[in-house]
Scaffold this active site. Structure first.
Site, PDB file in Angstrom:
ATOM      1  N   ARG A 280     -12.081  14.185  -0.481  1.00  0.00           N
ATOM      2  CA  ARG A 280     -11.956  13.690  -1.847  1.00  0.00           C
ATOM      3  C   ARG A 280     -12.745  12.395  -1.996  1.00  0.00           C
ATOM      4  O   ARG A 280     -12.739  11.555  -1.099  1.00  0.00           O
ATOM      5  CB  ARG A 280     -10.476  13.391  -2.152  1.00  0.00           C
ATOM      6  CG  ARG A 280      -9.744  14.533  -2.791  1.00  0.00           C
ATOM      7  CD  ARG A 280      -8.258  14.303  -2.835  1.00  0.00           C
ATOM      8  NE  ARG A 280      -7.829  13.034  -3.428  1.00  0.00           N
ATOM      9  CZ  ARG A 280      -6.559  12.700  -3.619  1.00  0.00           C
ATOM     10  NH1 ARG A 280      -5.601  13.547  -3.275  1.00  0.00           N
ATOM     11  NH2 ARG A 280      -6.234  11.550  -4.145  1.00  0.00           N
TER      12      ARG A 280
ATOM     13  N   ARG B 105       3.761   4.853 -11.783  1.00  0.00           N
ATOM     14  CA  ARG B 105       2.993   3.981 -10.884  1.00  0.00           C
ATOM     15  C   ARG B 105       2.932   2.554 -11.394  1.00  0.00           C
ATOM     16  O   ARG B 105       2.325   1.700 -10.754  1.00  0.00           O
ATOM     17  CB  ARG B 105       1.577   4.508 -10.761  1.00  0.00           C
ATOM     18  CG  ARG B 105       1.298   5.260  -9.436  1.00  0.00           C
ATOM     19  CD  ARG B 105      -0.089   5.829  -9.564  1.00  0.00           C
ATOM     20  NE  ARG B 105      -0.814   6.053  -8.374  1.00  0.00           N
ATOM     21  CZ  ARG B 105      -0.993   7.265  -7.833  1.00  0.00           C
ATOM     22  NH1 ARG B 105      -0.395   8.301  -8.313  1.00  0.00           N
ATOM     23  NH2 ARG B 105      -1.775   7.388  -6.780  1.00  0.00           N
TER      24      ARG B 105
ATOM     25  N   ARG C 293      -7.240   1.549  -3.436  1.00  0.00           N
ATOM     26  CA  ARG C 293      -6.027   2.255  -3.872  1.00  0.00           C
ATOM     27  C   ARG C 293      -4.775   1.597  -3.281  1.00  0.00           C
ATOM     28  O   ARG C 293      -3.744   1.497  -3.946  1.00  0.00           O
ATOM     29  CB  ARG C 293      -6.088   3.725  -3.455  1.00  0.00           C
ATOM     30  CG  ARG C 293      -7.088   4.521  -4.281  1.00  0.00           C
ATOM     31  CD  ARG C 293      -7.379   5.860  -3.646  1.00  0.00           C
ATOM     32  NE  ARG C 293      -6.268   6.788  -3.711  1.00  0.00           N
ATOM     33  CZ  ARG C 293      -6.139   7.854  -2.929  1.00  0.00           C
ATOM     34  NH1 ARG C 293      -7.045   8.116  -2.017  1.00  0.00           N
ATOM     35  NH2 ARG C 293      -5.111   8.652  -3.056  1.00  0.00           N
TER      36      ARG C 293
ATOM     37  N   LYS D 262       4.033  12.090   0.077  1.00  0.00           N
ATOM     38  CA  LYS D 262       4.809  12.517  -1.095  1.00  0.00           C
ATOM     39  C   LYS D 262       4.499  13.976  -1.467  1.00  0.00           C
ATOM     40  O   LYS D 262       5.405  14.754  -1.718  1.00  0.00           O
ATOM     41  CB  LYS D 262       4.488  11.636  -2.328  1.00  0.00           C
ATOM     42  CG  LYS D 262       4.791  10.163  -2.144  1.00  0.00           C
ATOM     43  CD  LYS D 262       4.562   9.378  -3.433  1.00  0.00           C
ATOM     44  CE  LYS D 262       3.140   9.407  -3.966  1.00  0.00           C
ATOM     45  NZ  LYS D 262       2.150   8.691  -3.116  1.00  0.00           N
TER      46      LYS D 262
ATOM     47  N   ARG E 263      -8.252  13.158   5.677  1.00  0.00           N
ATOM     48  CA  ARG E 263      -7.812  14.254   4.815  1.00  0.00           C
ATOM     49  C   ARG E 263      -8.993  15.090   4.331  1.00  0.00           C
ATOM     50  O   ARG E 263     -10.021  14.552   3.951  1.00  0.00           O
ATOM     51  CB  ARG E 263      -7.120  13.614   3.607  1.00  0.00           C
ATOM     52  CG  ARG E 263      -5.939  14.350   3.107  1.00  0.00           C
ATOM     53  CD  ARG E 263      -4.947  13.503   2.416  1.00  0.00           C
ATOM     54  NE  ARG E 263      -5.403  12.843   1.200  1.00  0.00           N
ATOM     55  CZ  ARG E 263      -4.554  12.364   0.292  1.00  0.00           C
ATOM     56  NH1 ARG E 263      -3.262  12.494   0.467  1.00  0.00           N
ATOM     57  NH2 ARG E 263      -5.006  11.747  -0.767  1.00  0.00           N
TER      58      ARG E 263
HETATM   59  P1  AMP Z   1      -2.950  10.639  -6.307  1.00  0.00           P
HETATM   60  O1  AMP Z   1      -3.439  11.987  -5.944  1.00  0.00           O
HETATM   61  O2  AMP Z   1      -1.515  10.637  -6.758  1.00  0.00           O
HETATM   62  O3  AMP Z   1      -3.207   9.611  -5.233  1.00  0.00           O
HETATM   63  O4  AMP Z   1      -3.782  10.174  -7.590  1.00  0.00           O
HETATM   64  C1  AMP Z   1      -5.192  10.095  -7.551  1.00  0.00           C
HETATM   65  C2  AMP Z   1      -5.683   9.143  -8.634  1.00  0.00           C
HETATM   66  O5  AMP Z   1      -5.267   9.633  -9.920  1.00  0.00           O
HETATM   67  C3  AMP Z   1      -5.126   7.738  -8.564  1.00  0.00           C
HETATM   68  O6  AMP Z   1      -5.844   6.915  -7.670  1.00  0.00           O
HETATM   69  C4  AMP Z   1      -5.282   7.291 -10.012  1.00  0.00           C
HETATM   70  O7  AMP Z   1      -6.625   6.989 -10.326  1.00  0.00           O
HETATM   71  C5  AMP Z   1      -4.922   8.560 -10.776  1.00  0.00           C
HETATM   72  N1  AMP Z   1      -3.459   8.629 -11.050  1.00  0.00           N
HETATM   73  C6  AMP Z   1      -2.572   9.538 -10.564  1.00  0.00           C
HETATM   74  N2  AMP Z   1      -1.339   9.300 -11.025  1.00  0.00           N
HETATM   75  C7  AMP Z   1      -1.440   8.207 -11.809  1.00  0.00           C
HETATM   76  C8  AMP Z   1      -0.505   7.428 -12.549  1.00  0.00           C
HETATM   77  N3  AMP Z   1       0.807   7.740 -12.572  1.00  0.00           N
HETATM   78  N4  AMP Z   1      -0.975   6.358 -13.245  1.00  0.00           N
HETATM   79  C9  AMP Z   1      -2.283   6.031 -13.247  1.00  0.00           C
HETATM   80  N5  AMP Z   1      -3.208   6.700 -12.549  1.00  0.00           N
HETATM   81  C10 AMP Z   1      -2.802   7.776 -11.837  1.00  0.00           C
END
Ligand code: AMP
Length: 216
Positions: A160, A88, A171, A13, A127
């Site tokens: 990360r 989400r 996740r 994404k 990554r």
């Molecule tokens: P991402 O980089 O989008 O995978 O986000 C990393 C982490 O941020 C996720 O595993 C969640 O802990 C938190 N996070 C990001 N976006 C959201 C969301 N829309 N709702 C809840 N937690 C989020």
């Protein structure tokens, strides 16, 4: 154009969003990036979010909804936006729709990207990012010239915390349980278009652009 990119962690994404920014001149709103910046800056929100993020859990809905509401009100979102990693959960999607109605906007497209779990695991565990300039790498698919060192600025590459295998599995489970219901949510709203996330970055981008331009 107001767009949501939907799909599990590691599906691409963020990569696709970055290409769409240049093509359409609209910003990417990545709740993950915003939260990671808050964690780095040790803001009260960042301190609250860190524990959830490190374990692979979702940050509470009200926190992320607040972030997105504030971001959507910024002038650079006037012409449109690309939501990456939000919504989400179904409550987040409901809140988004309410916020948008309040400012006279709506979602035009939801593009759902998918690849199988083994591929996601391979992508996420490999990554790496530069600790100095943030440039992204992958140990197999996009390695730096010198292992562990950024090509662009010489900074040290790191993994990360939430890209470690155990957290990734969590996740992905969280995605299945809490986020995948959004596929039928947006299908029901007549907005969903599905794209296979396995293939070249350029090929997938072309497919998304064709959808957005109404050519498919
Ligand atoms: P991402 O980089 O989008 O995978 O986000 C990393 C982490 O941020 C996720 O595993 C969640 O802990 C938190 N996070 C990001 N976006 C959201 C969301 N829309 N709702 C809840 N937690 C989020």
């Amino acid at each position: 154009m107001n767009l949501i990119l939907l799909g599990p962690p590691g599906v691409g994404k963020g990569t696709q969003a970055k290409l769409l920014i240049d093509r359409f001149g609209i910003p990417q709103i990545s709740t993950g990036d915003i939260l990671r910046a808050a964690v780095k800056e040790l803001t009260p929100m960042g301190i609250k979010a860190k524990g959830f993020m490190d374990s692979g859990a979702l940050v509470p809905d009200e926190v992320v909804i607040g972030i997105v509401e504030e971001r959507l009100a910024q002038p650079d979102c006037q012409k449109g936006f690309i939501l990456d990693g939000f919504p989400r959960t179904v409550p987040q999607a409901d809140a988004l729709s309410q916020v948008l109605t309040g400012i006279g906007k709506k979602i035009d497209h939801v593009v759902s990207l998918s690849v199988d779990k083994d591929e996601l695991l391979k992508r996420l565990t490999g990554r790496r990012a530069c600790s100095k300039c943030g440039a992204g790498y992958h140990v197999d698919f996009a390695p730096s010239k010198v292992a562990g060192i950024c090509d662009a600025c010489g900074g040290e590459l790191f993994q990360r915390e939430d890209d470690k295998e155990e957290t990734i599995l969590n996740r992905l489970a969280v995605y299945e349980a809490q986020t995948s219901p959004l596929i039928s949510y947006y299908q029901g709203a007549g907005l969903l278009r599905s794209v296979n996330g396995l293939g070249s970055v350029e090929g997938i981008q072309a497919e998304i652009v064709a959808i957005l331009q109404g050519a498919q």
